[in-house]
Design an enzyme around this catalytic site. Structure first.
Site, PDB file in Angstrom:
ATOM      1  N   SER A  51       0.855  -1.182   0.000  1.00  0.00           N
ATOM      2  CA  SER A  51       0.000   0.000   0.000  1.00  0.00           C
ATOM      3  C   SER A  51       0.890   1.230   0.000  1.00  0.00           C
ATOM      4  O   SER A  51       2.032   1.169   0.480  1.00  0.00           O
ATOM      5  CB  SER A  51      -0.866   0.017   1.274  1.00  0.00           C
ATOM      6  OG  SER A  51      -1.447   1.295   1.468  1.00  0.00           O
ATOM      7  N   TYR A  82      -2.530  -1.001  10.473  1.00  0.00           N
ATOM      8  CA  TYR A  82      -2.412  -1.247   9.021  1.00  0.00           C
ATOM      9  C   TYR A  82      -1.072  -0.719   8.495  1.00  0.00           C
ATOM     10  O   TYR A  82      -0.371  -1.408   7.748  1.00  0.00           O
ATOM     11  CB  TYR A  82      -3.585  -0.556   8.326  1.00  0.00           C
ATOM     12  CG  TYR A  82      -3.712  -0.794   6.838  1.00  0.00           C
ATOM     13  CD1 TYR A  82      -4.227  -1.984   6.345  1.00  0.00           C
ATOM     14  CD2 TYR A  82      -3.344   0.198   5.923  1.00  0.00           C
ATOM     15  CE1 TYR A  82      -4.365  -2.195   4.977  1.00  0.00           C
ATOM     16  CE2 TYR A  82      -3.478  -0.004   4.554  1.00  0.00           C
ATOM     17  CZ  TYR A  82      -3.994  -1.200   4.087  1.00  0.00           C
ATOM     18  OH  TYR A  82      -4.136  -1.400   2.735  1.00  0.00           O
TER      19      TYR A  82
HETATM   20  C1  BGC Z   1      -6.254   1.392   1.804  1.00  0.00           C
HETATM   21  C2  BGC Z   1      -7.418   2.182   1.247  1.00  0.00           C
HETATM   22  C3  BGC Z   1      -7.012   3.612   0.950  1.00  0.00           C
HETATM   23  C4  BGC Z   1      -5.733   3.683   0.147  1.00  0.00           C
HETATM   24  C5  BGC Z   1      -5.211   5.092  -0.031  1.00  0.00           C
HETATM   25  C6  BGC Z   1      -5.097   1.533   0.850  1.00  0.00           C
HETATM   26  O1  BGC Z   1      -4.014   0.783   1.300  1.00  0.00           O
HETATM   27  O2  BGC Z   1      -6.614   0.039   1.973  1.00  0.00           O
HETATM   28  O3  BGC Z   1      -8.480   2.152   2.191  1.00  0.00           O
HETATM   29  O4  BGC Z   1      -8.036   4.256   0.228  1.00  0.00           O
HETATM   30  O5  BGC Z   1      -4.733   2.903   0.769  1.00  0.00           O
HETATM   31  O6  BGC Z   1      -5.198   5.834   1.164  1.00  0.00           O
END
Ligand code: BGC
Length: 269
Positions: A154, A167
């Protein structure tokens, strides 16, 4: 299926492939000629639909239920995949969850749940894949690599994110797990790379893009001016899984419409 399929003869396992980005990756790999194991934890009916979609377009696929955070379930999944197809050539670690909470309210359960799936799941699946790549040995007609691992991370492996400490900690961990095993395994021709998506239109962030105000706020963070589509990620996965990217290992592709470019500095600073 494309006759010039770059992944012809290869066998892929995609975790969390019953919906969202994982589903699109499964379809993309199959479209490029790979056989695909569609892993899912819940929602067997949706996984079955993905399998059907692949078969309808002439590909091969089957679904396996497994929780990627369970060592025994991951091992059993790989056993079944190898039994069915002889080996696995491509692993895509896509399964991921968000368990959001303000930091002072975050429970240990929320912390552990995110770390278990988003980080430990990538460890467990990667370890089984590497064991299988080494057991199988090199097959030059199939690929120049002994195996390929693609971590779906991410932008939040780099961008801090209030309210999502579990996260971001997990995704930051994924980045260094990916780089460390890439370094360790490069001499054996195992390539390990990551894709870090920005905001891609899936269920995980529906609460944001699902309202006009949410979408407006989101697009302020995306210089390209649109939310990402799952195919934006799947296309890059196909390339990373193929010999076209044979000299690339230990790297992250940020596919985010420019989210990583400090968008507020377009008008500030
Ligand atoms: C998350 C999303 C988010 C995106 C950008 C991703 O890793 O799971 O919820 O919209 O990052 O912020």
């Amino acid at each position: 299926m494309d006759n010039n399929a770059v992944l012809e003869g290869q066998r892929a396992l995609v975790t969390g492939a019953s919906s969202g980005i994982g589903k699109s990756i499964a379809l993309g790999l199959a479209g490029a000629g790979a056989k695909v194991v569609v892993n899912y934890r819940a929602g067997g009916d949706k996984a079955a639909q993905v399998v059907e979609e692949i078969k309808d377009s002439g590909g091969e696929a089957f679904a396996i239920q497994a929780d990627v955070s369970s060592e025994s379930e991951v091992q059993e999944m790989f056993r079944q995949a190898v039994q069915a197809w002889g080996s696995i050539d491509i692993l895509v670690n896509n399964a991921g969850v968000q368990k959001d909470a303000p930091f002072h309210e975050m429970t240990l359960e929320q912390w552990n749940a995110a770390l278990a799936v988003d980080l430990t799941g990538q460890f467990l699946c990667s370890r089984e894949a590497v064991r299988e790549f080494k057991r199988r040995g090199m097959v030059p007609q199939i690929s120049r690599a002994l195996g390929k691992i693609i971590a779906i991370s991410s932008v939040h492996d780099t961008i801090p994110w209030a309210g999502h400490a579990n996260y971001t900690a997990a995704k930051g961990g994924v980045k260094m797990l990916m780089k460390s095993i890439a370094q360790e395994l490069a001499p054996e021709h195992i390539r390990v790379n990551a894709i870090s998506p920005g905001a891609i239109k899936t269920d995980i962030n529906k609460s944001v893009w699902g309202t006009p105000e949410g979408m407006e706020g989101l697009l302020k963070l995306v210089p390209a001016g649109r939310i990402g589509e799952v195919e934006d990620i799947a296309k890059a996965v196909v390339w990373l899984a193929s010999d076209e990217s044979d000299y690339m290992t230990g790297e992250t592709l940020y596919i985010d419409g420019g989210m990583m470019l400090y968008p507020s500095f377009r008008t500030g600073g």
